[in-house]
Design a protein around this motif. Structure first.
Motif, PDB file in Angstrom:
ATOM      1  N   VAL A   1      26.888  72.075 -26.521  1.00 40.79           N
ATOM      2  CA  VAL A   1      27.735  70.946 -26.153  1.00 40.79           C
ATOM      3  C   VAL A   1      26.826  69.923 -25.495  1.00 40.79           C
ATOM      4  CG1 VAL A   1      29.653  70.145 -24.721  1.00 40.79           C
ATOM      5  CG2 VAL A   1      29.789  72.367 -25.856  1.00 40.79           C
ATOM      6  N   LYS A   2      26.874  68.669 -25.985  1.00 40.87           N
ATOM      7  CA  LYS A   2      26.013  67.612 -25.454  1.00 40.87           C
ATOM      8  C   LYS A   2      26.846  66.496 -24.854  1.00 40.87           C
ATOM      9  CE  LYS A   2      22.172  68.259 -28.635  1.00 40.87           C
ATOM     10  NZ  LYS A   2      21.208  67.588 -29.495  1.00 40.87           N
ATOM     11  N   PHE A   3      26.369  65.970 -23.739  1.00 43.42           N
ATOM     12  CA  PHE A   3      26.901  64.744 -23.168  1.00 43.42           C
ATOM     13  C   PHE A   3      25.837  63.683 -23.415  1.00 43.42           C
ATOM     14  CE2 PHE A   3      29.361  67.922 -21.084  1.00 43.42           C
ATOM     15  CZ  PHE A   3      30.584  67.331 -20.803  1.00 43.42           C
ATOM     16  N   GLN A   4      26.239  62.594 -24.074  1.00 45.97           N
ATOM     17  CA  GLN A   4      25.276  61.569 -24.455  1.00 45.97           C
ATOM     18  C   GLN A   4      25.699  60.203 -23.935  1.00 45.97           C
ATOM     19  OE1 GLN A   4      25.378  62.022 -28.760  1.00 45.97           O
ATOM     20  NE2 GLN A   4      23.511  63.234 -28.698  1.00 45.97           N
ATOM     21  N   ASP A   5      24.714  59.321 -23.788  1.00 47.49           N
ATOM     22  CA  ASP A   5      24.934  57.925 -23.471  1.00 47.49           C
ATOM     23  C   ASP A   5      24.236  57.114 -24.547  1.00 47.49           C
ATOM     24  OD1 ASP A   5      25.460  55.485 -22.302  1.00 47.49           O
ATOM     25  OD2 ASP A   5      23.951  55.680 -20.741  1.00 47.49           O
ATOM     26  N   ASN A   6      25.032  56.455 -25.402  1.00 43.15           N
ATOM     27  CA  ASN A   6      24.485  55.672 -26.516  1.00 43.15           C
ATOM     28  C   ASN A   6      23.538  56.518 -27.374  1.00 43.15           C
ATOM     29  OD1 ASN A   6      24.319  53.384 -28.093  1.00 43.15           O
ATOM     30  ND2 ASN A   6      22.637  52.502 -26.925  1.00 43.15           N
ATOM     31  N   THR A   7      23.972  57.696 -27.735  1.00 43.50           N
ATOM     32  CA  THR A   7      23.292  58.702 -28.565  1.00 43.50           C
ATOM     33  C   THR A   7      22.079  59.349 -27.893  1.00 43.50           C
ATOM     34  OG1 THR A   7      21.799  57.228 -29.803  1.00 43.50           O
ATOM     35  CG2 THR A   7      24.027  57.509 -30.692  1.00 43.50           C
ATOM     36  N   THR A   8      21.800  59.053 -26.621  1.00 45.23           N
ATOM     37  CA  THR A   8      20.706  59.699 -25.901  1.00 45.23           C
ATOM     38  C   THR A   8      21.263  60.884 -25.122  1.00 45.23           C
ATOM     39  OG1 THR A   8      19.507  57.620 -25.678  1.00 45.23           O
ATOM     40  CG2 THR A   8      18.896  59.384 -24.162  1.00 45.23           C
ATOM     41  N   ASP A   9      20.692  62.081 -25.341  1.00 43.63           N
ATOM     42  CA  ASP A   9      21.152  63.278 -24.643  1.00 43.63           C
ATOM     43  C   ASP A   9      20.940  63.137 -23.141  1.00 43.63           C
ATOM     44  OD1 ASP A   9      21.675  64.298 -27.118  1.00 43.63           O
ATOM     45  OD2 ASP A   9      20.035  65.747 -27.124  1.00 43.63           O
ATOM     46  N   LYS A  10      21.996  63.394 -22.361  1.00 42.00           N
ATOM     47  CA  LYS A  10      21.901  63.392 -20.905  1.00 42.00           C
ATOM     48  C   LYS A  10      22.041  64.805 -20.347  1.00 42.00           C
ATOM     49  CE  LYS A  10      21.236  59.034 -20.477  1.00 42.00           C
ATOM     50  NZ  LYS A  10      19.969  58.521 -19.983  1.00 42.00           N
ATOM     51  N   PHE A  11      22.963  65.581 -20.897  1.00 44.82           N
ATOM     52  CA  PHE A  11      23.128  66.992 -20.541  1.00 44.82           C
ATOM     53  C   PHE A  11      23.333  67.768 -21.825  1.00 44.82           C
ATOM     54  CE2 PHE A  11      24.640  65.097 -16.572  1.00 44.82           C
ATOM     55  CZ  PHE A  11      23.977  65.874 -15.636  1.00 44.82           C
ATOM     56  N   THR A  12      22.674  68.885 -21.948  1.00 40.99           N
ATOM     57  CA  THR A  12      22.877  69.780 -23.081  1.00 40.99           C
ATOM     58  C   THR A  12      23.207  71.159 -22.533  1.00 40.99           C
ATOM     59  OG1 THR A  12      21.308  68.533 -24.428  1.00 40.99           O
ATOM     60  CG2 THR A  12      21.866  70.755 -25.177  1.00 40.99           C
ATOM     61  N   PHE A  13      24.376  71.663 -22.890  1.00 44.84           N
ATOM     62  CA  PHE A  13      24.792  73.007 -22.510  1.00 44.84           C
ATOM     63  C   PHE A  13      24.569  73.906 -23.723  1.00 44.84           C
ATOM     64  CE2 PHE A  13      27.056  70.148 -19.786  1.00 44.84           C
ATOM     65  CZ  PHE A  13      27.158  70.800 -18.562  1.00 44.84           C
TER      66      PHE A  13
END
Length: 142
Positions: free
Chosen positions: A70-82
């Motif tokens: 599961v990824k949290f992204q900002d403008n397609t840039t990974d910020k957190f990857t679980f």
């Protein structure tokens, strides 16, 4: 083709309602502008072209990723990857600050809390229980 209604319109179905768009996108618009799009294809997407999206539910929110990531992204840039595997991992490309108004509890059922630098262990807190009491040791590598 366009179906226009000058007033409110209700669709009330006793069974299922299916919207099948051969072009791959179902859009909800207001005042002529798209507010929300459901986009089909290899990577399914819910697109909000402007503003914010709030998920507000009465119960819980479950994220079920059979791919294990599961990824949290900002403008397609990974910020957190679980990453959900044998050992769960939370990764971030930059620094991480944990700022809380009260206490922070690290509860390690295995008894070890490990500090690492680039994957290399630099210190470990180890708790142990003996017949005469509890103890904690700190092991540090130079």
């Amino acid at each position: 083709n366009t179906f226009a209604v000058d007033d409110n319109y209700l669709i009330d179905v006793a069974g299922n309602l299916t919207l099948d768009a051969g072009g791959g996108t179902i859009a909800l618009a207001s005042g002529g502008g798209t507010q929300l799009s459901f986009i089909a294809g290899t990577n399914k997407e819910i697109d909000v072209p402007c503003g914010n999206l709030t998920l507000d539910v009465d119960g819980g929110i479950n994220i079920d990723a059979d791919g294990g990531v599961v990824k949290f992204q900002d403008n397609t840039t990974d910020k957190f990857t679980f990453t959900m595997a044998t050992d769960q991992t939370v990764a971030t490309p930059g620094s991480l600050t944990v700022d809380v108004a009260s206490n922070i509890t690290l509860d390690a059922g295995g008894g070890d809390i490990v500090f690492a630098d680039d994957g290399n262990q630099i210190a470990k807190f180890h708790t142990f229980h003996q017949d005469r009491g509890n103890g904690t040791s700190l092991l540090a590598k130079p």
